[in-house]
Write an enzyme that holds these catalytic residues in place. Structure first.
Site, PDB file in Angstrom:
ATOM      1  N   ASP A  85       0.625  -1.114  -0.028  1.00 17.80           N
ATOM      2  CA  ASP A  85      -0.021  -0.008  -0.071  1.00 17.80           C
ATOM      3  C   ASP A  85       0.925   1.346   0.129  1.00 17.80           C
ATOM      4  O   ASP A  85       2.218   1.130   0.204  1.00 17.80           O
ATOM      5  CB  ASP A  85      -0.748   0.095   1.174  1.00 17.80           C
ATOM      6  CG  ASP A  85      -2.027   0.842   0.969  1.00 17.80           C
ATOM      7  OD1 ASP A  85      -3.022   0.865   2.005  1.00 17.80           O
ATOM      8  OD2 ASP A  85      -2.282   1.515   0.232  1.00 17.80           O
ATOM      9  N   GLY A  86       0.362   2.378  -0.466  1.00 23.64           N
ATOM     10  CA  GLY A  86       0.916   3.364  -0.482  1.00 23.64           C
ATOM     11  C   GLY A  86       0.934   4.355   0.919  1.00 23.64           C
ATOM     12  O   GLY A  86       0.615   3.632   1.918  1.00 23.64           O
ATOM     13  N   ALA A  87       1.382   5.313   0.983  1.00 23.79           N
ATOM     14  CA  ALA A  87       1.324   6.238   2.152  1.00 23.79           C
ATOM     15  C   ALA A  87       1.689   7.593   1.781  1.00 23.79           C
ATOM     16  O   ALA A  87       1.798   8.026   0.808  1.00 23.79           O
ATOM     17  CB  ALA A  87       2.346   5.877   3.117  1.00 23.79           C
ATOM     18  N   ASP A  88       0.878   8.687   2.708  1.00 25.16           N
ATOM     19  CA  ASP A  88       1.075   9.980   2.524  1.00 25.16           C
ATOM     20  C   ASP A  88       1.967  10.672   2.969  1.00 25.16           C
ATOM     21  O   ASP A  88       2.701  11.771   2.497  1.00 25.16           O
ATOM     22  CB  ASP A  88      -0.341  10.821   3.235  1.00 25.16           C
ATOM     23  CG  ASP A  88      -1.572  10.332   2.425  1.00 25.16           C
ATOM     24  OD1 ASP A  88      -1.734  10.474   1.187  1.00 25.16           O
ATOM     25  OD2 ASP A  88      -2.429   9.815   3.204  1.00 25.16           O
ATOM     26  N   LYS A  98      -1.480   7.851   6.579  1.00 22.40           N
ATOM     27  CA  LYS A  98      -2.326   7.352   5.531  1.00 22.40           C
ATOM     28  C   LYS A  98      -3.879   7.768   5.521  1.00 22.40           C
ATOM     29  O   LYS A  98      -3.918   8.210   6.712  1.00 22.40           O
ATOM     30  CB  LYS A  98      -2.286   5.598   5.522  1.00 22.40           C
ATOM     31  CG  LYS A  98      -0.967   5.085   4.938  1.00 22.40           C
ATOM     32  CD  LYS A  98      -0.969   3.622   5.155  1.00 22.40           C
ATOM     33  CE  LYS A  98      -2.021   3.111   4.476  1.00 22.40           C
ATOM     34  NZ  LYS A  98      -2.101   3.655   2.983  1.00 22.40           N
ATOM     35  N   GLY A  99      -4.469   7.504   4.561  1.00 24.52           N
ATOM     36  CA  GLY A  99      -5.854   7.887   4.572  1.00 24.52           C
ATOM     37  C   GLY A  99      -6.119   9.314   3.766  1.00 24.52           C
ATOM     38  O   GLY A  99      -7.538   9.502   3.952  1.00 24.52           O
ATOM     39  N   GLY A 101      -6.829   9.260   0.925  1.00 25.59           N
ATOM     40  CA  GLY A 101      -7.662   8.636   0.105  1.00 25.59           C
ATOM     41  C   GLY A 101      -9.016   8.207   0.640  1.00 25.59           C
ATOM     42  O   GLY A 101     -10.020   7.747  -0.142  1.00 25.59           O
ATOM     43  N   GLU A 107      -7.743  -0.096   5.379  1.00 23.28           N
ATOM     44  CA  GLU A 107      -6.442  -0.401   5.376  1.00 23.28           C
ATOM     45  C   GLU A 107      -5.833  -0.891   6.606  1.00 23.28           C
ATOM     46  O   GLU A 107      -4.857  -1.677   6.490  1.00 23.28           O
ATOM     47  CB  GLU A 107      -5.773   1.125   4.810  1.00 23.28           C
ATOM     48  CG  GLU A 107      -6.044   1.218   3.299  1.00 23.28           C
ATOM     49  CD  GLU A 107      -5.373   2.736   2.973  1.00 23.28           C
ATOM     50  OE1 GLU A 107      -5.193   3.512   3.795  1.00 23.28           O
ATOM     51  OE2 GLU A 107      -5.306   3.014   1.923  1.00 23.28           O
TER      52      GLU A 107
END
Ligand code: DER
Length: 233
Positions: A85-88, A98-99, A101, A107
């Site tokens: 998964d990605g991350a901010d 994260k989050g 999105g 997640e």
């Protein structure tokens, strides 16, 4: 290289960790999208077999269905082999925000059930401390009396110059896959002890979950202009 090309490079590198027969957590966002596409491609080419995907959002669920990736859920698979998964934001200790999105709850459930959690980012996501980007730190809350809850969150971090704002899309409150609202917290200063901050947020009745993923990532893959680096916890 464009930011999206960097995201794709990190995503493809992460998919190298995928082995046939795995139960995979499928992340959400523009970086994870490349990883899910790549998994679908390898399945189609027969280079990967017997994969079961656990999606972290309705959006990823739809993407995986369109790619023919077999899907299941945590009820069927309470232990997940690997999530990508990605991350901010990523801090030097591999703690994450994260989050942005809007998918942080599912997640965190899926990635909390994983043996390995591989995070994929382009170098723009690296920060000195969480909240340091000045961008949103999302918190999922129930809609009931959201203003009351948002104010309690803001007051919690008064010393860090925190401001709270309900996430709005097209003039209406953003609603998550779970029917909840998102309050975005913005910080002017380092909030310091992240564990204490996490506990304090979660003690507020009305809060469902927050976007700090502390001590959860096992590997972070960073794609930058000078190449790809793999950081292990
Ligand atoms: O919302 C999320 O948790 C996403 O995974 C986010 O953290 C990263 O999204 P991006 O890959 O589109 O930047």
């Amino acid at each position: 290289l464009t930011q999206d090309e960097l995201k794709k490079i990190a995503a493809y590198k992460a998919v190298e960790f995928v082995e046939s027969g795995m139960v995979l957590g499928l992340g959400t966002g523009s970086t994870a999208k490349h990883a899910v596409d790549r998994i679908g491609e390898l399945l189609r080419q027969g280079k990967l077999k017997n994969i079961v995907g656990i999606p972290t959002s309705k959006m990823t669920h739809e993407q995986a269905v369109s790619l023919g990736i077999p899907l299941s859920d945590l009820n069927e698979h309470p232990v997940v082999d690997l999530a990508i998964d990605g991350a901010d934001e990523v801090d030097p200790h591999l703690n994450l925000v994260k989050g942005r999105g809007g998918s942080l709850l599912r997640e965190k459930m899926v990635e909390g059930a994983c043996k390995k959690f591989v995070v994929i980012v382009d170098e723009s996501k690296l920060v000195k401390y969480l909240g340091g980007s000045g961008l949103a730190m999302p918190v999922e809350i129930i809609p009931f009396c959201w203003k009351f809850t948002a104010k309690r969150l803001q007051d919690l971090f008064e010393d860090a110059g925190c401001s709270a704002a309900l996430r709005i899309e097209k003039g209406e409150p953003f609603v998550t896959d779970n029917g909840n609202y998102i309050v975005n917290l913005f910080f002017k200063k380092d909030i310091g002890d992240l564990k204490a901050a996490s506990d304090a947020i979660l003690r507020i009745a009305g809060v469902v979950e927050h976007g700090m993923f502390l001590g959860m990532a096992t590997t972070v893959i960073v794609a930058g202009e000078l190449g790809v680096t793999v950081k292990n916890r």
